[in-house]
Structure formats: C-alpha cells, structure tokens
Design an enzyme around this catalytic site. Structure first.
Site, PDB file in Angstrom:
ATOM      1  N   ASP A   1      -1.727   6.621   6.349  1.00  0.00           N
ATOM      2  CA  ASP A   1      -2.809   5.738   5.924  1.00  0.00           C
ATOM      3  C   ASP A   1      -3.044   4.784   7.090  1.00  0.00           C
ATOM      4  O   ASP A   1      -2.223   3.912   7.348  1.00  0.00           O
ATOM      5  CB  ASP A   1      -2.377   4.984   4.664  1.00  0.00           C
ATOM      6  CG  ASP A   1      -3.420   3.962   4.215  1.00  0.00           C
ATOM      7  OD1 ASP A   1      -4.455   3.811   4.896  1.00  0.00           O
ATOM      8  OD2 ASP A   1      -3.178   3.311   3.177  1.00  0.00           O
TER       9      ASP A   1
ATOM     10  N   TRP B   1       0.842  -1.214   0.000  1.00  0.00           N
ATOM     11  CA  TRP B   1       0.000   0.000   0.000  1.00  0.00           C
ATOM     12  C   TRP B   1       0.863   1.243   0.000  1.00  0.00           C
ATOM     13  O   TRP B   1       0.541   2.234  -0.665  1.00  0.00           O
ATOM     14  CB  TRP B   1      -0.985  -0.044   1.163  1.00  0.00           C
ATOM     15  CG  TRP B   1      -1.919  -1.207   1.030  1.00  0.00           C
ATOM     16  CD1 TRP B   1      -1.890  -2.362   1.739  1.00  0.00           C
ATOM     17  CD2 TRP B   1      -2.971  -1.352   0.062  1.00  0.00           C
ATOM     18  NE1 TRP B   1      -2.874  -3.220   1.285  1.00  0.00           N
ATOM     19  CE2 TRP B   1      -3.540  -2.623   0.267  1.00  0.00           C
ATOM     20  CE3 TRP B   1      -3.473  -0.534  -0.936  1.00  0.00           C
ATOM     21  CZ2 TRP B   1      -4.612  -3.104  -0.507  1.00  0.00           C
ATOM     22  CZ3 TRP B   1      -4.540  -0.994  -1.710  1.00  0.00           C
ATOM     23  CH2 TRP B   1      -5.090  -2.267  -1.497  1.00  0.00           C
TER      24      TRP B   1
ATOM     25  N   LYS C   1     -12.357  -1.949   7.654  1.00  0.00           N
ATOM     26  CA  LYS C   1     -11.701  -2.836   8.603  1.00  0.00           C
ATOM     27  C   LYS C   1     -12.273  -2.588  10.006  1.00  0.00           C
ATOM     28  O   LYS C   1     -13.071  -3.384  10.485  1.00  0.00           O
ATOM     29  CB  LYS C   1     -10.186  -2.653   8.580  1.00  0.00           C
ATOM     30  CG  LYS C   1      -9.526  -3.314   7.352  1.00  0.00           C
ATOM     31  CD  LYS C   1      -9.264  -2.341   6.260  1.00  0.00           C
ATOM     32  CE  LYS C   1      -8.182  -2.694   5.278  1.00  0.00           C
ATOM     33  NZ  LYS C   1      -8.261  -3.882   4.472  1.00  0.00           N
TER      34      LYS C   1
END
Lengths: 362, 362
Positions: A173, A102, A197
């Site tokens: 992030d 990511w 999540k």
C-alpha cells in the site's frame, strides 16, 4: 488571495499549476465545447487522457513491461478486501507487516473474508514509531503474499529498503508515498495507492500489478472486484472516474516537467529536512514521534512538551494560515504532511514559525 | 466557443452554470486559499458541502426520514454485487426484471456470488423494446427483493409506474433517470444511481436506502461493501470522492434553483416531445425502437430506413456539431440522450436537423 500553507494528510495540496490548468479548460476541454467531465469515456478525447496517464506513470516510475496499470475506485480500503479475494483463493496465507492503523485495517479485511493470515512483524508495542528491520520479518515460501504499508501517514514512518520475498510476492500500500521517489518496481508483485496524496484528487485508486498474477483470479469473485476485469478492458469496463483520472494525468505531467521522481525526491528531502531540523535543534522542545531511521519524508509527526503547549502551537499556527497541522488522535500533537505538491516555501515558513514559537515559549 | 449539443449517454452534459461556478472557485474555494479538492474530508468546509448535498437531495426527492442517503464509489456495476451480498445472506431469492443489458448484468453478479435468483419477467424476446406490464411480473413473498432498472439507456425504455411488492422490497437501479421527475420513494427499499447522467460527473454513486434494511447485514461482508459502514460514518469511513460530491451538490443547487424536479420533469417532457415528434411525424423515415407506452424521456432510440442512411445521418449530425448520437451496437442506429442538463435549444436544433435531413433524403 494567497495560497494556503496546506499540510493536510489527504486529500492534500495539489500543484497550483495543475489547478490553474484545470480551471482554464474546465468548461471547454481541448476545443470540444464540453468539459472533460462531459466527455463520453468511450470518446477519443477522453481515451487520450486516460492512456496518457498510463504512459506518463510508466515513464516516471520506470514500470517494466510485465506490469499493468489499472484505475479503480474505492480507495486503498477496498484494496484491503480485493487483495485476499484475488490472491488467497487457493488457501495460501496472507502475511502482513503491521506498522500502523492502515496495516491493521488491511489485515482485518482478510480476516473478515475468512482467509488464513499471519503477522510477519509488528511494531505496535512501541506505538508504531519504527519500521521493522528486514531481518525481523517472519516470511515463508508458503505465503500467498507479504503485505506492507510503505509509508504510515498517522505515525510518520516510512520503509527505506524493501524486503525480497519468494516470487517477489510483495504487495505494498503506497497511498502516501507513491511517486515521491524512484522505486524498485520489480521487487513488488503489486503496488496500490489512493490518489489523494501525491497523485491527484480523491476518487481514483492506482494499481500497478504484475501480469502473471492475473491468472490466479477466481471465477466466483464479483466482476468489479477482479483485477483481470480492469486489465481486459483498459480500466473501462464501466464508467471510470474520468475527472479524477484527468487530474492524475495533469499531476503526472507536472512531475515530468519538474524533472521526474528523482528530482521530486531531492526536493522532498530538502523540504522534510527543514522541519526535522527544527525538531532536532530544539533541545527537546519539539519531540519527533518516529525513530530517526524510520522517519517519513511525507508525514512529519511531533509533539510539544505537553498537551497544553501543543494546543497553543496548533492554535497559533492556524491563526497565521497553516492548514492541517493537527496530529491524528492515536499519536496526538502535530503532523506536517509534506507531499510532492507542498512547496518549499510552505516548509520554510513552517520552520520559521516553529523556531519563533520555541523562542517565545521555550 | 459555443457549447456543444451534447447528447452523450453518460458521462453526459452538465449544466453550464454549474461548470462556470466550479471553474470560478476551482483554485480558491470559499476563501480558503485551497481548491475544494485540497480540503481534508474531515474539515468543516468540506463537510458542509457533503451535508448540503444530502439535504438538497432529501428536499428535491422528498425522501422520508426512514431513509438514508449514502455516497459510494464503483458505479452501479459495484451495486450489482453489493445488493446480493447485503440482502441475500439468509438464502432468500433475488428476483430480477430483465429490461435490458444493465438488468442482465445485475442478475449475472448475483449468480457469480452463488445466490439464488429468479426472473420476474423479461422482454428480451422483443429486443427489450418495452417495459413489462405490472401484472406480468412473477413475484413471491419469499423474494429477498425485486430488482428493476427504472430506465434503460441502451434500449430507450422507462418504467412509468412501479410495482408494489411485499415489505416494499423493491430495489431500483435509477442511474439514468433519477432526479428527472418526482418519485414515490416509499415504494422502494433502495434506489441507487451512478452520478454521471443526471447527478454530476462520474465517480460517485448515490444510494437511498430504507434504514430497517441495514439490520440484515452480514458480518462476513467486507467493510467497504456493507451499506451500514456508510450509514454509521456519514459516508466518511474512508476518503470519499470529494470533488464528485461537490459537483453533485452544485447540480442539486441548480435543480433547486430551476424549481425542483416537478419543473425539471415538465422541461424533460417538452424536450423529449420535440424529438419524438420528429420521429412520429416522419412517415416512417425515422423509426423509434421503443414501444410508445414504454418510451424513455431520457434516451430516445431510433433507426433510419437502412444502415447506410443511419450512417449518413450520424456523419452529417456530427459535422454540424451534435455529439453522442450514435446508438449502442445492440440496438444500432441513433440515440439522443436528453438528460436534465441538456438544454431545450439543443433538442430544438436536433429536431430541425432531423426534419431537414428527412426533406433532403426522404
């Protein structure tokens, strides 16, 4: 019907209580004779939900007054582009710490836009099995920001301490560990997280941004890709994903009722310990991917002795009702994601299963 | 509890059957022991829903094989930027027909990006009370595309016939009338729609795009803002808004069970006629905003004799249980949105209320 033992990496488990509440009022919200999905986003009934989500998040994360909470769409992946669009217009450098796929994607999007970038540190050479030490980071006062990925779902690593950078221009992030523990918000200029999540279902991205950053916006950036558009309009410039925000509000209520993020953190440590213990006490039958100091409390990555045994483990686990234990192809093996909503019981059952499987095949 | 008579402009009414089905399976989808929101977007259970939504839409709108269906986020407002980003890279002109606020916004975003634009026609001088005639449009073979808004929620006008332009480079924002009637898809290079009127809840944007357009993409466009990213990955490049797509699938099933869009169109005509008749037979007590030939079957805009009477009408309507009848401030007065899911009964009740109110105050 029993609830599945859901270890999905995301979208992932939601609290059963939250789902039951949503089910109860799905057709008739708050006596309106309408579903929450059928409410106008300009109605009082909806706006109360929208604003309560912001208030609850402010309370739970102790967000200081000089920050704004925004609701966007497009997931963290769209943030990868919005960040350089909004903060590197003046030719400053976007500085990235690479700790997994990511992070790499975030850097890639800054490059696609033709912005100047640098790499503060990378642990790619060890297949991202650790987070760099703070003193390994190459940072400069010239950086527009330093970007980190606070938890790496694929590799199972997590930042334990956060770097201090000039003007606190640290952007994180936090898609996979926001709301899992208390956070030093004032260390960051911006945090962002796709909801799917710890926060709710997919379809809404939460951004927490320091207000002084909004002055840096550029007039040539599309309206929907400017953070100030969301600030000026309370994230209601256009129709927001109302149901996703309603579910976020319900999840935040649930965290609050459980005693807040400190209590959630304690529970998460307990849950992860069950599975890490099964790994550590297996005499090498199970091998964790991450170095111990960098281990994630959200995503536990491990392999078995060989691919064949890993496959057998995953097959048998699936048969007895565990969901989502397959590791990502770049690490292989197994991954158990133990987000906030995964109950202790599921982790306990997984530990027992791991111990039993080892006894049979060790 | 009785269902509200929901005339919201969007988010708006959803079919009661669809909500009841979603409620029933909210905690346990398809025997998985999980909510559809808790499924991985890479799981077979979710992918079946995702792909069924595409198949149903293809069938219902008779979409030819040389088109792709994409699921995006950010609403029509993000499309306003993505369209010039993707299709005006070669210096071509974005040509816009202005028929209301949303057309104006689409044009504005092309200008923010610094692209060359032109105005094919505008009815702003008559407060957007009509759609231009096809022969009023200034189009050129040099245009990158011609952009229209097929239905104008605020002004209550709707295109009845569509222009033919070179290479069929016609792009339409169909957010408020997609799926309300059969469409000549091959006239368009691209259609797009925020879901929250006829398709489902807010949070997903449907794009129907001709495949040959995807070759025009530019390498410097962010990954999440390129249409080809969604084509190459079956709209699963990153986590899609899975619950919104599930609800879209359910709404499409409902339309299919009702006999498809031709039957929906017939029902919509009947519903709108009830309210337009109340206007037309009121001897001027109610005054429609749109010219008759341009009247929308989705949003019926009207005023009463004066502001005071309009206010009284809206107050009394609200008291007896009608929701969302307030007009937009740029037109004033009243608006009844009669999207696919608004039942005949609600329109019939509104007609009766309008007639009764006229008798009392006419």
């Amino acid at each position: 019907m029993k609830r599945a033992y859901n270890f999905n990496a995301g979208p992932s488990a939601l609290p059963e209580e939250v789902l039951v509440k949503a089910q109860k009022e799905l057709v008739n919200f708050n006596g309106t004779g309408m579903s929450v999905m059928e409410l106008s986003h300009r109605s009082k009934d909806y706006e109360a939900v929208h604003n309560e989500a912001k208030t609850l998040l402010t309370e739970l994360l102790a967000i200081p007054e000089n920050y704004e909470i925004l609701f966007l769409q497009g997931g963290a992946s769209l943030q990868f582009s919005m960040i350089p669009m909004n903060f590197l217009e003046d030719g400053k450098i976007g500085n990235y710490v690479l700790t997994g796929s990511w992070s790499e994607k975030a850097l890639k999007e800054a490059k696609i836009l033709g912005r100047t970038t640098s790499i503060a540190a990378s642990t790619k050479d060890v297949n991202y099995n650790r987070i760099p030490e703070l003193n390994e980071l190459n940072v400069s006062p010239e950086d527009g920001y330093l970007h980190i990925t606070s938890n790496n779902t694929i590799f199972g690593t997590q930042w334990k301490k956060f770097p201090s950078v000039s003007d606190n221009m640290l952007i994180a992030d936090m898609s996979s560990d926001i709301l899992s523990k208390p956070l030093p918000i004032q260390n960051f200029s911006m945090l962002y997280a796709g909801a799917q999540k710890n926060l709710g279902p997919s379809g809404v991205t939460v951004v927490i941004i320091r207000k002084d950053l909004l002055e840096k916006n550029n007039e040539n950036t599309p309206t929907m890709l400017r953070y100030d558009t969301y600030v000026k309009n309370n994230s209601l410039y256009n129709t927001p994903p109302t149901f996703a925000i309603y579910m976020l509000r319900n999840v935040l209520q649930w965290v609050s009722e459980r005693g807040g993020v400190a209590e959630i953190d304690r529970a998460n440590q307990e849950k992860a310990a069950l599975i890490y213990n099964a790994i550590d006490e297996s005499d090498g039958f199970y091998q964790g991917h991450a170095e111990k100091e960098s281990r994630s409390l959200m995503n536990i990555t491990f392999n078995l002795r060989n691919e064949e045994l890993s496959k057998k483990f995953l097959e048998e686990a699936k048969e007895v009702g565990f969901v989502g234990l397959n590791g990502h192809r770049s690490v292989g093996g197994c991954r158990a994601s133990t987000y906030n909503a995964v109950p202790y019981e599921a982790c306990d059952q997984l530990q027992q299963f791991m111990n039993k499987f080892k006894q049979l095949h060790g």
